[in-house]
Design an enzyme around this catalytic site. Structure first.
Site, PDB file in Angstrom:
ATOM      1  N   ASP A   1      26.025  30.509   6.030  1.00  0.00           N
ATOM      2  CA  ASP A   1      25.053  31.317   6.760  1.00  0.00           C
ATOM      3  C   ASP A   1      25.809  32.536   7.269  1.00  0.00           C
ATOM      4  O   ASP A   1      26.702  32.418   8.113  1.00  0.00           O
ATOM      5  CB  ASP A   1      24.487  30.500   7.923  1.00  0.00           C
ATOM      6  N   VAL A   2      25.478  33.715   6.750  1.00  0.00           N
ATOM      7  CA  VAL A   2      26.268  34.906   7.075  1.00  0.00           C
ATOM      8  C   VAL A   2      26.183  35.300   8.543  1.00  0.00           C
ATOM      9  O   VAL A   2      27.010  36.072   9.028  1.00  0.00           O
ATOM     10  CB  VAL A   2      25.872  36.110   6.189  1.00  0.00           C
TER      11      VAL A   2
ATOM     12  N   ASN B   1      24.745  41.298   0.343  1.00  0.00           N
ATOM     13  CA  ASN B   1      23.377  41.296  -0.149  1.00  0.00           C
ATOM     14  C   ASN B   1      22.411  40.463   0.687  1.00  0.00           C
ATOM     15  O   ASN B   1      21.210  40.733   0.691  1.00  0.00           O
ATOM     16  CB  ASN B   1      23.383  40.770  -1.592  1.00  0.00           C
TER      17      ASN B   1
ATOM     18  N   TYR C   1      13.111  44.899  10.048  1.00  0.00           N
ATOM     19  CA  TYR C   1      13.756  45.130   8.758  1.00  0.00           C
ATOM     20  C   TYR C   1      14.195  46.592   8.636  1.00  0.00           C
ATOM     21  O   TYR C   1      15.331  46.882   8.251  1.00  0.00           O
ATOM     22  CB  TYR C   1      12.785  44.763   7.641  1.00  0.00           C
TER      23      TYR C   1
ATOM     24  N   LYS D   1      18.034  48.090   8.292  1.00  0.00           N
ATOM     25  CA  LYS D   1      18.446  48.801   7.083  1.00  0.00           C
ATOM     26  C   LYS D   1      18.909  50.226   7.392  1.00  0.00           C
ATOM     27  O   LYS D   1      19.804  50.751   6.718  1.00  0.00           O
ATOM     28  CB  LYS D   1      17.311  48.790   6.063  1.00  0.00           C
TER      29      LYS D   1
END
Length: 253
Positions: free
Chosen positions: A62-63, A89, A158, A162
């Site tokens: 889990d990043v 990613n 989101y 980003k």
């Protein structure tokens, strides 16, 4: 490269979609690839799709968890001894179609933890390996998005993460310069993955209408990542935008 002459990559979010496509493309080009994701089974499916001759290492991680990230890059060092590429990613869109005023703190935090904090933790771990290894250096490619430029309706978490990814990319590029660590970003629009399934049935537009949007094959994105990855460290694609040609992006507003 390791002692066998193979370049070594880490791909996060490699159990599906763009991550899987990139991992398979790198493996087909002769890279050894550590594929990481939250669930083991999809990673094993990615490794199986690569075929018997591919050198893939599956690591459940889990990043957003610093301990998982440390274990991931520790496993890569133990198996391969070095790292040439991180494809950052892993990401999540968060709750779809939820108006800004109804987003819970937990939903906001989950998107930030994966998309931004996770990307930072992986980049930091990769940076440490690349700085310390001999020969020194490597490359980090961040998965941005068209949302790093313009938002969709009901996408504040989101979109914010980003946009932040762009700042992360620029800082990594600057801080990595003395150590031959190159960093670039690929901003992707409408690749055909599970995450974009709604685009094929109708997705909310800025004018309030629903519209079907064109998509492109994730393999088209993977070929661009491979091109960026295989440049010599003296050259770098700082930012690349790869999108479905006819998606409603150019000409908005």
């Amino acid at each position: 490269m390791d002692e066998r002459g193979k370049k070594i990559a880490v791909v996060t979010g490699a159990g599906s979609g763009i991550g899987r496509s990139v991992a398979l493309t790198l493996a087909a080009a002769g890279w050894a690839v550590a594929v990481a994701g939250r669930r083991t089974e999809p990673l094993e499916e990615t490794a199986e799709a690569a075929g018997d001759g591919a050198d893939l290492l599956c690591v459940r991680a889990d990043v957003s968890d610093p301990q998982d990230v440390a274990a991931l890059f520790g496993a890569v060092r133990e198996r391969y001894g070095r790292l040439d590429l991180l494809f950052n990613n892993a990401g999540t869109f968060g709750p779809a179609g939820v108006p800004l005023e109804d987003i819970t703190y937990e939903a906001w935090r989950s998107v930030v933890d994966v998309n931004l904090t996770g990307a930072f933790l992986c980049a930091q771990a990769a940076f440490r390996v690349m700085k310390a290894q001999d020969p020194q250096g490597g490359r980090i490619i961040n998965n941005g998005s068209i949302s790093a430029h313009v938002p969709r309706p009901h996408s504040i978490a989101y979109t914010a993460t980003k946009h932040a990814m762009t700042g992360l990319t620029k800082s990594l590029s600057l801080d990595g310069r003395p150590y031959r660590i190159a960093c670039g970003q690929i901003d992707i629009g409408n690749a055909a993955t599970e995450m974009t399934e709604q685009m094929r049935t109708g997705i909310l537009q800025a004018n309030g209408q629903l519209a079907v949007e064109p998509v492109m094959d994730a393999a088209d994105v993977a070929r661009m990542v491979l091109h960026m990855a295989e440049l010599p460290l003296e050259a770098n694609v700082q930012f690349a935008t790869v999108m479905a040609t006819a998606m409603p992006y150019i000409g908005r507003g």
